[in-house]
Design an enzyme around this catalytic site. Structure first.
Site, PDB file in Angstrom:
ATOM      1  N   TRP A 101       0.825  -1.216   0.000  1.00 54.04           N
ATOM      2  CA  TRP A 101       0.000   0.000   0.000  1.00 54.04           C
ATOM      3  C   TRP A 101       0.853   1.257   0.000  1.00 54.04           C
ATOM      4  CZ3 TRP A 101      -4.166  -1.232  -2.068  1.00 54.04           C
ATOM      5  CH2 TRP A 101      -4.848  -2.410  -1.742  1.00 54.04           C
ATOM      6  N   ASP A 168      -1.840   6.824   6.352  1.00 49.43           N
ATOM      7  CA  ASP A 168      -2.857   5.905   5.857  1.00 49.43           C
ATOM      8  C   ASP A 168      -3.220   4.964   7.008  1.00 49.43           C
ATOM      9  OD1 ASP A 168      -4.363   3.896   4.694  1.00 49.43           O
ATOM     10  OD2 ASP A 168      -2.897   3.366   3.157  1.00 49.43           O
ATOM     11  N   LYS A 192     -12.372  -1.639   5.997  1.00 53.47           N
ATOM     12  CA  LYS A 192     -11.590  -2.535   6.842  1.00 53.47           C
ATOM     13  C   LYS A 192     -12.085  -2.496   8.278  1.00 53.47           C
ATOM     14  CE  LYS A 192      -8.319  -3.537   3.603  1.00 53.47           C
ATOM     15  NZ  LYS A 192      -7.707  -2.380   2.984  1.00 53.47           N
TER      16      LYS A 192
END
Ligand SMILES: *Cc1c(COP(=O)(O)O)cnc(C)c1O
Length: 351
Positions: A101, A168, A192
């Site tokens: 990511w 993030d 998530k």
């Protein structure tokens, strides 16, 4: 048979949330109208948006200096939005590379400026969080990823940052207490730990915006979204509603602090079982272990048995990411400890 879904995302949600959300699709709060048919500018929906925002503020104790907005495009769109909104002409930003990511975030940011990767755990297959690095001060921002969903590493401490700090937090937001004052921009895809796919949460300190001297298209401009209270265009009404319900559930559970305690306990149970079985090996050791994504390998001679026991007991979603292999048990906020006990039992029986 009850299924225990250890998938990494979209994640499981509390049963109460699924129940209420499905009722609202048919009949929102006995209004005789469906949540997904009413105008997003109608009073009932504006109230839902306000409630979602105020729950975010309350649960994370967000200071008045920061705005809370709900956007679309997932965390992946934030990879470029951050860069476009914060990198000045000819400017630069610093990133840590802790896996897929963050690598994607770096790649996107490179379209907008000079990107310096100041630390990376790539040469250790991303099994640890880099710690020894200095964040330069002549940058437009520093970016890190708090929880690395694929590898199962998590930042326990955040560095002091002489510049704008961006994080993030897609896979661990609302799972533990954080000091929002330390961050200038936090973003997270909802699916998530906060709700369902379609909404992205952004928490941003207002005074870092509008400084690039460059024009930004409206849909990509944080200032516009703040000004229009996330209603620039039709927002993802269902996803925001589900986030609101999930955040209410977090609050009812005692808030982020209470969940952090439960998450710590849940993760310990699982890591202990892995550490105590000689056929199992956790991919990450010590301090850097994620409380959200527990990654491990099972010795070849026992993996068939382990997988058989999993399927016999309704355990799904436990295969590791195709990049890193092995197994991964994702144990986000809504994962009940009872399901973890089922998995622990299976680990103990894999002998
Ligand atoms: C899943 C994930 C993303 C990507 O999220 P999308 O909403 O699917 O774009 C980004 N960062 C992290 C840490 C993730 O876990």
């Amino acid at each position: 048979m009850k299924k225990h879904n250890f998938g990494a995302g979209p994640c499981i949600l509390p049963v109460e949330v699924l129940q209420k959300a499905s009722e609202a699709v048919i009949n929102l709060d006995n209004s005789g109208l469906s949540l997904i048919e009413i105008s997003h500018r109608s009073e009932p929906f504006v109230k839902i948006m306000d409630k979602a925002r105020s729950l975010v503020r309350e649960l994370l104790d967000i200071p008045a200096s920061h705005s809370v907005i709900f956007l679309q495009g997932g965390a992946s769109l934030q990879f470029m939005m951050i860069a476009q909104n914060l990198i000045k002409k000819g400017g630069k930003a610093a990133y840590t590379d802790t896996g897929v990511w963050s690598s994607k975030a770096i790649k996107e940011a490179k379209l907008f400026g000079n990107i310096e990767v100041i630390a990376s755990s790539e040469n250790n297959d991303y099994r640890n969080i880099p710690k020894e690095y200095i964040i330069p001060s002549d940058i437009d921002y520093f970016h890190c990823t708090s929880n690395n969903t694929i590898y199962g590493t998590q930042m326990r401490h955040f560095p002091e940052c002489p510049s704008v700090m961006v994080c993030d937090m897609s896979s661990d937001i609302f799972s533990r207490e954080i000091d929002v004052n330390k961050f200038d921009l936090i973003y997270a895809g909802a699916q998530k730990n906060m709700g369902t796919a379609g909404a992205t949460l952004v928490i941003v300190r207002d005074d870092i915006l509008g400084k690039t001297g460059l024009k930004i298209p409206i849909m990509l401009d944080y200032k516009e979204h703040i000004y229009r209270e996330s209603m620039n265009n039709t927002p993802p009404v269902f996803a925001i509603y589900v986030s609101m319900l999930t955040l209410q559930w977090v609050k009812d559970k005692g808030g982020v602090k209470a969940l952090e305690k439960m998450n710590t306990e849940k993760a310990k149970l699982l890591y202990d079982a892995i550490d105590n079985n000689k056929y199992f090996k956790a991919k990450v050791s010590g301090q850097d272990r994620s409380l959200m994504n527990v990654t491990f390998d099972v010795e070849n001679s026992k993996s068939e048995l382990f997988e058989l026991l999993c399927s016999e007991n309704g355990i799904v979603g436990i295969k590791g990411h195709r990049i890193s292999g092995g197994y991964r048990a994702s144990i986000y906020n809504a994962m009940p400890i009872e399901s973890i006990r089922v998995l622990v039992d299976i680990i103990n029986k894999t002998q």
